[in-house]
Design a protein around this motif. Structure first.
Motif, PDB file in Angstrom:
ATOM      1  N   GLY A  28      63.858  -1.670  36.786  1.00  0.00           N
ATOM      2  CA  GLY A  28      64.017  -0.604  35.801  1.00  0.00           C
ATOM      3  C   GLY A  28      63.529   0.767  36.233  1.00  0.00           C
ATOM      4  O   GLY A  28      63.244   1.619  35.379  1.00  0.00           O
ATOM      5  N   CYS A  29      63.456   1.013  37.527  1.00  0.00           N
ATOM      6  CA  CYS A  29      62.996   2.318  38.016  1.00  0.00           C
ATOM      7  C   CYS A  29      64.101   3.357  37.846  1.00  0.00           C
ATOM      8  O   CYS A  29      65.223   3.166  38.296  1.00  0.00           O
ATOM      9  CB  CYS A  29      62.583   2.235  39.478  1.00  0.00           C
ATOM     10  N   SER A  30      63.758   4.461  37.184  1.00  0.00           N
ATOM     11  CA  SER A  30      64.729   5.536  36.977  1.00  0.00           C
ATOM     12  C   SER A  30      64.856   6.414  38.215  1.00  0.00           C
ATOM     13  O   SER A  30      65.908   6.992  38.467  1.00  0.00           O
ATOM     14  CB  SER A  30      64.307   6.392  35.774  1.00  0.00           C
ATOM     15  N   THR A  31      63.792   6.516  38.971  1.00  0.00           N
ATOM     16  CA  THR A  31      63.757   7.323  40.193  1.00  0.00           C
ATOM     17  C   THR A  31      63.079   6.506  41.281  1.00  0.00           C
ATOM     18  O   THR A  31      62.101   5.820  41.011  1.00  0.00           O
ATOM     19  CB  THR A  31      62.939   8.617  39.959  1.00  0.00           C
ATOM     20  N   VAL A  32      63.592   6.615  42.499  1.00  0.00           N
ATOM     21  CA  VAL A  32      62.977   5.923  43.620  1.00  0.00           C
ATOM     22  C   VAL A  32      62.793   6.927  44.764  1.00  0.00           C
ATOM     23  O   VAL A  32      63.744   7.575  45.190  1.00  0.00           O
ATOM     24  CB  VAL A  32      63.826   4.727  44.109  1.00  0.00           C
ATOM     25  N   TYR A  33      61.563   7.052  45.219  1.00  0.00           N
ATOM     26  CA  TYR A  33      61.247   7.885  46.379  1.00  0.00           C
ATOM     27  C   TYR A  33      61.307   6.990  47.602  1.00  0.00           C
ATOM     28  O   TYR A  33      60.697   5.926  47.617  1.00  0.00           O
ATOM     29  CB  TYR A  33      59.858   8.506  46.240  1.00  0.00           C
ATOM     30  N   GLU A  34      62.049   7.429  48.631  1.00  0.00           N
ATOM     31  CA  GLU A  34      62.266   6.600  49.811  1.00  0.00           C
ATOM     32  C   GLU A  34      61.864   7.341  51.069  1.00  0.00           C
ATOM     33  O   GLU A  34      62.077   8.543  51.172  1.00  0.00           O
ATOM     34  CB  GLU A  34      63.758   6.247  49.944  1.00  0.00           C
ATOM     35  N   GLU A  35      61.288   6.592  52.005  1.00  0.00           N
ATOM     36  CA  GLU A  35      61.031   7.203  53.302  1.00  0.00           C
ATOM     37  C   GLU A  35      61.006   6.177  54.415  1.00  0.00           C
ATOM     38  O   GLU A  35      60.747   5.001  54.189  1.00  0.00           O
ATOM     39  CB  GLU A  35      59.782   8.066  53.296  1.00  0.00           C
ATOM     40  N   THR A  36      61.301   6.681  55.608  1.00  0.00           N
ATOM     41  CA  THR A  36      61.213   5.893  56.824  1.00  0.00           C
ATOM     42  C   THR A  36      60.027   6.449  57.593  1.00  0.00           C
ATOM     43  O   THR A  36      60.088   7.537  58.145  1.00  0.00           O
ATOM     44  CB  THR A  36      62.511   6.022  57.648  1.00  0.00           C
ATOM     45  N   MET A  37      58.944   5.702  57.555  1.00  0.00           N
ATOM     46  CA  MET A  37      57.691   6.196  58.135  1.00  0.00           C
ATOM     47  C   MET A  37      56.794   5.004  58.374  1.00  0.00           C
ATOM     48  O   MET A  37      56.710   4.113  57.540  1.00  0.00           O
ATOM     49  CB  MET A  37      57.040   7.156  57.136  1.00  0.00           C
ATOM     50  N   SER A  38      56.095   5.004  59.468  1.00  0.00           N
ATOM     51  CA  SER A  38      55.157   3.929  59.743  1.00  0.00           C
ATOM     52  C   SER A  38      54.082   3.896  58.668  1.00  0.00           C
ATOM     53  O   SER A  38      53.621   4.942  58.212  1.00  0.00           O
ATOM     54  CB  SER A  38      54.498   4.140  61.111  1.00  0.00           C
ATOM     55  N   GLY A  39      53.695   2.705  58.271  1.00  0.00           N
ATOM     56  CA  GLY A  39      52.645   2.562  57.274  1.00  0.00           C
ATOM     57  C   GLY A  39      51.306   3.049  57.786  1.00  0.00           C
ATOM     58  O   GLY A  39      50.409   3.348  57.011  1.00  0.00           O
ATOM     59  N   LYS A  40      51.162   3.146  59.115  1.00  0.00           N
ATOM     60  CA  LYS A  40      49.904   3.605  59.696  1.00  0.00           C
ATOM     61  C   LYS A  40      49.752   5.113  59.588  1.00  0.00           C
ATOM     62  O   LYS A  40      48.668   5.636  59.735  1.00  0.00           O
ATOM     63  CB  LYS A  40      49.806   3.169  61.153  1.00  0.00           C
ATOM     64  N   SER A  41      50.855   5.796  59.346  1.00  0.00           N
ATOM     65  CA  SER A  41      50.810   7.253  59.257  1.00  0.00           C
ATOM     66  C   SER A  41      50.203   7.678  57.925  1.00  0.00           C
ATOM     67  O   SER A  41      50.618   7.238  56.861  1.00  0.00           O
ATOM     68  CB  SER A  41      52.224   7.826  59.378  1.00  0.00           C
ATOM     69  N   ALA A  42      49.205   8.546  58.005  1.00  0.00           N
ATOM     70  CA  ALA A  42      48.575   9.054  56.785  1.00  0.00           C
ATOM     71  C   ALA A  42      49.476  10.093  56.123  1.00  0.00           C
ATOM     72  O   ALA A  42      49.390  10.318  54.919  1.00  0.00           O
ATOM     73  CB  ALA A  42      47.216   9.665  57.106  1.00  0.00           C
ATOM     74  N   ASP A  43      50.340  10.712  56.908  1.00  0.00           N
ATOM     75  CA  ASP A  43      51.224  11.752  56.384  1.00  0.00           C
ATOM     76  C   ASP A  43      52.551  11.128  55.970  1.00  0.00           C
ATOM     77  O   ASP A  43      53.437  10.930  56.800  1.00  0.00           O
ATOM     78  CB  ASP A  43      51.441  12.831  57.449  1.00  0.00           C
ATOM     79  N   ARG A  44      52.642  10.793  54.688  1.00  0.00           N
ATOM     80  CA  ARG A  44      53.882  10.239  54.151  1.00  0.00           C
ATOM     81  C   ARG A  44      54.348  11.171  53.036  1.00  0.00           C
ATOM     82  O   ARG A  44      53.924  11.048  51.885  1.00  0.00           O
ATOM     83  CB  ARG A  44      53.646   8.818  53.643  1.00  0.00           C
ATOM     84  N   PRO A  45      55.195  12.156  53.383  1.00  0.00           N
ATOM     85  CA  PRO A  45      55.565  13.207  52.426  1.00  0.00           C
ATOM     86  C   PRO A  45      56.206  12.687  51.136  1.00  0.00           C
ATOM     87  O   PRO A  45      55.900  13.191  50.051  1.00  0.00           O
ATOM     88  CB  PRO A  45      56.522  14.101  53.197  1.00  0.00           C
ATOM     89  N   GLU A  46      57.084  11.691  51.246  1.00  0.00           N
ATOM     90  CA  GLU A  46      57.745  11.193  50.032  1.00  0.00           C
ATOM     91  C   GLU A  46      56.750  10.501  49.100  1.00  0.00           C
ATOM     92  O   GLU A  46      56.875  10.593  47.883  1.00  0.00           O
ATOM     93  CB  GLU A  46      58.900  10.253  50.381  1.00  0.00           C
ATOM     94  N   LEU A  47      55.758   9.820  49.669  1.00  0.00           N
ATOM     95  CA  LEU A  47      54.722   9.228  48.833  1.00  0.00           C
ATOM     96  C   LEU A  47      53.967  10.335  48.104  1.00  0.00           C
ATOM     97  O   LEU A  47      53.677  10.216  46.913  1.00  0.00           O
ATOM     98  CB  LEU A  47      53.752   8.381  49.664  1.00  0.00           C
TER      99      LEU A  47
END
Length: 191
Positions: A28-47
């Motif tokens: 039921g998510c109305s909006t989904v933010y998506e990114e391709t980024m390593s989980g180890k990266s602290a810089d996740r712009p979409e998050l």
């Protein structure tokens, strides 16, 4: 009733977000933010954008816990921050949601485990440093200047024609480091 906002992440370009998109749509998510980024990266712009979009009463939904946090302490930190803002959290795969008492309990067990992990790491570090000291080894960075160099620098700085900047450059240190070892230029001239 707040919005259900999803966050989906894959680590590499050859991975596919379709599974997560489908699960988040079913949730039921109305909006989904998506990114391709390593989980180890602290810089996740979409998050970052996702977290900024959330308001009190909203729910952040992820397909799996590891999509959100880089580590257990990181995950606990993010969810605790959401909780302070009045935002609920849900992980579809693990069936964890912080809107119910049982979901909060499970998450607080995770928080306790993360705290336990931090304490163990701290204890191991202290024990390792103590063992190294017992063997005569010191921790920390190697000194920038040895005693001989400090004596040479003091001798050089007695000459009013020699600039502190030139001496610092010659020994490969900053002026601040040089002052830390030999004191201010006035006290060096007296020595």
């Amino acid at each position: 009733m707040g919005k259900r906002i999803g966050y989906a992440r894959v680590s590499t370009d050859d991975q596919n977000l379709d599974l997560q998109r489908d699960a988040l749509a079913l949730a039921g998510c109305s909006t989904v933010y998506e990114e391709t980024m390593s989980g180890k990266s602290a810089d996740r712009p979409e998050l970052g954008h996702c977290l900024k979009a959330l308001r009190s009463g909203d729910t952040l939904v992820v397909w799996r816990l590891d999509r959100l946090g880089r580590s257990l302490p990181d995950l606990v930190g993010i969810v605790s921050s959401l909780e302070r803002e009045g935002v609920a959290f849900e992980s579809i795969t693990e069936r964890i949601e912080t809107t119910s008492a049982a979901g909060k309990l499970i998450f607080h067990v995770f928080a306790a485990l993360a705290e336990f992990e931090r304490n163990l790491t701290r204890e191991r570090t202290r024990a390792g440093l103590a063992a190294a000291r017992a063997r005569g080894r010191k921790g920390g960075r190697k000194p920038a200047l040895d005693d001989r160099q400090v004596r040479e620098i003091r001798a050089l700085l007695r000459d009013p024609e020699i600039q502190v900047t030139d001496v610092a450059r010659r020994y490969g240190v900053s002026r601040t480091t040089l002052y830390r070892y030999v004191g201010s230029p006035k006290s060096s001239a007296v020595v």
